[in-house]
Design a protein around this motif. Structure first.
Motif, PDB file in Angstrom:
ATOM      1  N   VAL A  73     -71.391  39.023  38.197  1.00  0.00           N
ATOM      2  CA  VAL A  73     -70.969  38.379  39.441  1.00  0.00           C
ATOM      3  C   VAL A  73     -72.193  37.967  40.251  1.00  0.00           C
ATOM      4  N   THR A  74     -73.182  38.848  40.304  1.00  0.00           N
ATOM      5  CA  THR A  74     -74.417  38.517  41.018  1.00  0.00           C
ATOM      6  C   THR A  74     -75.094  37.302  40.398  1.00  0.00           C
ATOM      7  N   ARG A  75     -75.154  37.264  39.064  1.00  0.00           N
ATOM      8  CA  ARG A  75     -75.767  36.114  38.387  1.00  0.00           C
ATOM      9  C   ARG A  75     -74.986  34.838  38.662  1.00  0.00           C
ATOM     10  N   ALA A  76     -73.664  34.936  38.647  1.00  0.00           N
ATOM     11  CA  ALA A  76     -72.831  33.761  38.906  1.00  0.00           C
ATOM     12  C   ALA A  76     -73.050  33.238  40.318  1.00  0.00           C
ATOM     13  N   LEU A  77     -73.128  34.149  41.292  1.00  0.00           N
ATOM     14  CA  LEU A  77     -73.302  33.731  42.682  1.00  0.00           C
ATOM     15  C   LEU A  77     -74.673  33.082  42.883  1.00  0.00           C
ATOM     16  N   ARG A  78     -75.709  33.637  42.257  1.00  0.00           N
ATOM     17  CA  ARG A  78     -77.046  33.050  42.372  1.00  0.00           C
ATOM     18  C   ARG A  78     -77.087  31.649  41.771  1.00  0.00           C
ATOM     19  N   ALA A  79     -76.510  31.504  40.589  1.00  0.00           N
ATOM     20  CA  ALA A  79     -76.511  30.194  39.940  1.00  0.00           C
ATOM     21  C   ALA A  79     -75.715  29.180  40.754  1.00  0.00           C
ATOM     22  N   PHE A  80     -74.585  29.590  41.278  1.00  0.00           N
ATOM     23  CA  PHE A  80     -73.758  28.696  42.084  1.00  0.00           C
ATOM     24  C   PHE A  80     -74.495  28.271  43.350  1.00  0.00           C
ATOM     25  N   ALA A  81     -75.151  29.217  44.021  1.00  0.00           N
ATOM     26  CA  ALA A  81     -75.889  28.895  45.246  1.00  0.00           C
ATOM     27  C   ALA A  81     -77.037  27.937  44.968  1.00  0.00           C
ATOM     28  N   ALA A  82     -77.649  28.055  43.779  1.00  0.00           N
ATOM     29  CA  ALA A  82     -78.780  27.192  43.429  1.00  0.00           C
ATOM     30  C   ALA A  82     -78.338  25.852  42.855  1.00  0.00           C
ATOM     31  N   GLY A  83     -77.048  25.676  42.635  1.00  0.00           N
ATOM     32  CA  GLY A  83     -76.552  24.420  42.087  1.00  0.00           C
ATOM     33  C   GLY A  83     -76.689  24.309  40.589  1.00  0.00           C
ATOM     34  N   GLY A  84     -76.938  25.434  39.913  1.00  0.00           N
ATOM     35  CA  GLY A  84     -77.102  25.412  38.466  1.00  0.00           C
ATOM     36  C   GLY A  84     -75.812  25.720  37.734  1.00  0.00           C
ATOM     37  N   ARG A  85     -75.917  25.814  36.409  1.00  0.00           N
ATOM     38  CA  ARG A  85     -74.753  26.142  35.589  1.00  0.00           C
ATOM     39  C   ARG A  85     -74.412  27.610  35.765  1.00  0.00           C
ATOM     40  N   VAL A  86     -73.165  27.899  36.024  1.00  0.00           N
ATOM     41  CA  VAL A  86     -72.727  29.275  36.261  1.00  0.00           C
ATOM     42  C   VAL A  86     -72.448  29.940  34.925  1.00  0.00           C
ATOM     43  N   PRO A  87     -73.138  31.041  34.591  1.00  0.00           N
ATOM     44  CA  PRO A  87     -72.932  31.678  33.287  1.00  0.00           C
ATOM     45  C   PRO A  87     -71.648  32.497  33.251  1.00  0.00           C
ATOM     46  N   ALA A  88     -71.110  32.631  32.052  1.00  0.00           N
ATOM     47  CA  ALA A  88     -69.929  33.483  31.852  1.00  0.00           C
ATOM     48  C   ALA A  88     -70.364  34.941  31.779  1.00  0.00           C
ATOM     49  N   CYS A  89     -69.418  35.839  31.943  1.00  0.00           N
ATOM     50  CA  CYS A  89     -69.708  37.263  31.815  1.00  0.00           C
ATOM     51  C   CYS A  89     -69.752  37.647  30.335  1.00  0.00           C
ATOM     52  N   PRO A  90     -70.583  38.623  29.986  1.00  0.00           N
ATOM     53  CA  PRO A  90     -70.664  39.044  28.584  1.00  0.00           C
ATOM     54  C   PRO A  90     -69.416  39.797  28.157  1.00  0.00           C
ATOM     55  N   ARG A  91     -69.342  40.057  26.852  1.00  0.00           N
ATOM     56  CA  ARG A  91     -68.212  40.789  26.292  1.00  0.00           C
ATOM     57  C   ARG A  91     -68.135  42.175  26.921  1.00  0.00           C
ATOM     58  N   PRO A  92     -66.925  42.659  27.208  1.00  0.00           N
ATOM     59  CA  PRO A  92     -66.804  43.966  27.870  1.00  0.00           C
ATOM     60  C   PRO A  92     -67.221  45.112  26.975  1.00  0.00           C
ATOM     61  N   GLU A  93     -67.578  46.213  27.615  1.00  0.00           N
ATOM     62  CA  GLU A  93     -67.902  47.427  26.881  1.00  0.00           C
ATOM     63  C   GLU A  93     -66.614  48.085  26.369  1.00  0.00           C
TER      64      GLU A  93
END
Length: 642
Positions: free
Chosen positions: A469-489
């Protein structure tokens, strides 16, 4: 709309006050407040009319809190991040300090703006309906209590819809001097965010929607939530987590629903068994409880396995343990409860829900006619589309039942088109209140939407401490491609279902006796630990305080003055009973009797000798153990260190 809360919050009795104010509408006076360590924090009040049509007199003073992260002196900014809480009815300004680190990627060059909307928090018209502020959902489905709350509004029941809130928010924006807003909403806050964006498209530059609610009103019975229930149970069993418990939790749910209502006598919260009836409402509430408490659904899987065969005791006990059914003897006296309506106002929840939801009745219809119309509409829905739940259960569970006795009328104003702005849609894969189905529907309405589903997460993921979620929010704020979350544990372990009888626990009567003793002693320890952890009236500092829990089938377990736990014909496995004392030794001797076992004394491991094992019996992960309060940790250690 947001879903009925699993547990309403208790509040102190008070009356709704619509304070007339000599301050002109929109006037702002700021003053320092809050946690200054996160940045320059200031509070203000913005006054708005109660009724913009002028039919109901009065003004409301809205509480506003702003933060400029990292700043000590004022900096003029023309754009803010407006954060909108859920509920409806939840206060927002108390969370401002906690939101700064979460929303930091969006706060570069922007202020954080929070508002206690009308009827909530520190705003002058905080709505307090003591009759609804109970510890279970039953009050929200009580006609008399809902009608009693409505009388506190006078003629203002229709003045607490989202359209009024949206107009208030833009008044705050203007009064505080912002040209544009990045709007972040959680749960019901996403409903408000989308409605604000549609009403004021030129003022919104970006949207972040966490646990999204469809704002179109096309799902008045929240059927997306209902359909998510069997999926959530199946997800608890992924990757073999339910091996040995059940082969198909969806089928167990369907078979259980076909048997409802189920009745059993289980611990009523004071160590004595009371008659408890389970309907689809309680089952749905337990599934929704898993949105916030990940320990519920794994236990629910086993309870439904037994209920599918007609044994409702494990399910009934679970409903009482997690507050879905009120404790026996709880008279819901509002004067005896703590005042927390300022955190979540159930009165505001009902008023907003009934104003915003498209309901199947016209103005002036009687409660009986309204209920009949809702039942008829639900009966026309194919059973698969309501996941096998009955129309009667869904009427009670959804806004239709909540609003039958509410005197207000739904807002007929349609929502306008949504603006074409960058939008981040976040949701938990295990969320049922605002399901992945609903999140996908919301995301499809934005051309520039990034949709991120968070594995192993329930409702409200922004604060779930998920790295993706943190990575997604950073990418969105920067205008970049929003990454998906990895496979669950690996999924959380699912505990064994309560035994159906002794014969399945061993090859011969002696082996069964040992297995029955171990299972029963473990259940007694688990029940006591859960009671100590969840009961505010148990004082862990009093070493000689007596605590009593009832066996699932029979008997009781009682703490003694010297700290031991005495089992008195404690029944967990049907047709059997175990008696004995659990002291401080690593292994204990208990007496077993009943069908299918060899009666006599056996030695089993003492579950109170291992703190980690005791937590494991409750389904806690290491991270959840670390997150327990000091009081809770002390309570468990007192059980272990006897």
């Amino acid at each position: 709309m947001s879903r009925l809360a699993l547990r309403a919050l208790p509040v102190l009795a008070a009356l709704l006050t619509l304070a007339a104010s000599p301050v002109p509408a929109g006037a702002v006076k700021t003053y320092p407040c809050g946690d200054a360590s996160v940045g320059r924090t200031r509070c203000s009040r913005v006054t708005v009319p109660l009724d913009r049509t002028g039919q109901v007199p009065g003004r409301i003073s809205l509480s506003v809190r702003q933060v400029q992260p990292g700043r000590k002196r004022a900096t003029t900014r023309r754009e803010a991040v407006l954060f909108l809480s859920g509920g409806p009815g939840q206060a927002t300004t108390p969370t401002a300090g906690e939101l700064v680190p979460v929303l930091r990627p969006l706060l570069k060059g922007r202020d954080l703006l929070t508002v206690d909307t009308r009827g909530t928090g520190r705003s002058s018209d905080l709505i307090v309906c003591p009759e609804l502020e109970t510890t279970a959902v039953t009050a929200l489905s009580s006609s008399d209590l809902v009608a009693s709350c409505a009388r506190r509004f006078g003629g203002a029941t229709d003045r607490y819809g989202t359209a009024d809130v949206v107009a208030d928010l833009d008044a705050v924006r203007q009064a505080e001097g912002y040209d544009r807003l990045v709007v972040v909403g959680v749960s019901y806050g996403t409903f408000t965010a989308q409605r604000y964006a549609a009403a004021y498209p030129g003022r919104v530059t970006r949207l972040v929607l966490d646990s999204s609610v469809d704002p179109t009103g096309d799902d008045p019975y929240t059927l997306a939530t209902v359909r998510a229930a069997p999926t959530a149970l199946a997800r608890a069993c992924r990757r073999g987590a339910c091996r040995g418990v059940t082969a198909d939790p969806r089928a167990d749910l369907a078979r259980t629903l076909a048997r409802l209502p189920l009745t059993a006598r289980v611990d009523g919260g004071n160590g004595h068994r009371v008659r408890t009836t389970i309907t689809g409402n309680e089952i749905l509430s337990l599934v929704l409880g898993g949105d916030f408490d990940a320990t519920i659904r794994p236990v629910l899987v086993g309870a439904l396995r037994r209920a599918a065969d007609g044994d409702g005791a494990p399910l009934a006990r679970l409903a009482r343990e997690y507050g879905v059914v009120l404790p026996t003897g709880d008279d819901d006296d509002p004067t005896a409860t703590a005042g927390t309506a300022g955190l979540l106002s159930q009165g505001a929840f009902v008023a907003t829900t009934c104003r915003d939801t498209r309901l199947p009745w016209g103005p002036g219809s009687t409660p009986d006619a309204r209920r009949a119309a809702a039942l008829a509409q639900l009966a026309a829905v194919p059973p698969a589309a309501r996941a096998g739940f009955s129309p009667a259960d869904l009427v009670t569970f959804t806004a239709a039942g909540l609003c039958v006795d509410w005197p207000g009328s739904p807002d007929p104003t349609p929502m306008g088109p949504l603006p074409d702005v960058p939008t981040l849609v976040l949701g938990g894969a295990d969320d049922t209140r605002t399901s992945p189905e609903e999140a996908a529907r919301v995301a499809s309405r934005f051309r520039r939407a990034a949709h991120v589903t968070v594995p192993d997460a329930g409702h409200s993921v922004l604060t779930a401490d998920a790295p993706c979620v943190t990575r997604a929010l950073r990418a969105f704020a920067a205008g970049g491609r929003v990454p998906a979350c990895p496979r669950p544990e690996a999924p959380r372990p699912v505990p064994a279902a309560p035994p159906a009888g002794a014969r399945g626990l061993g090859r011969d009567p002696a082996a069964r006796a040992r297995a029955v003793a171990a299972a029963t002693v473990g259940d007694a320890a688990r029940s006591l630990a859960l009671r100590v952890l969840t009961s505010a009236d148990i004082d862990v500092s009093e070493e000689e305080q007596t605590v009593r829990v009832a066996g699932l089938r029979s008997g009781t377990a009682v703490t003694t003055g010297d700290g031991d736990l005495r089992l008195e014909a404690f029944g967990f496995v049907p047709g059997t009973a175990v008696s004995g004392v659990l002291g401080s030794s690593r292994r204990v001797r208990v007496r077993v009797r009943g069908a299918g076992v060899r009666p006599g004394v056996v030695r089993v491991a003492n579950p109170f000798h291992d703190e980690d094992a005791l937590y494991a019996s409750l389904g806690f992960s290491p991270e959840e153990i670390e997150g327990l309060s000091a009081r809770s940790r002390a309570a468990v250690r007192r059980l272990v260190r006897r």
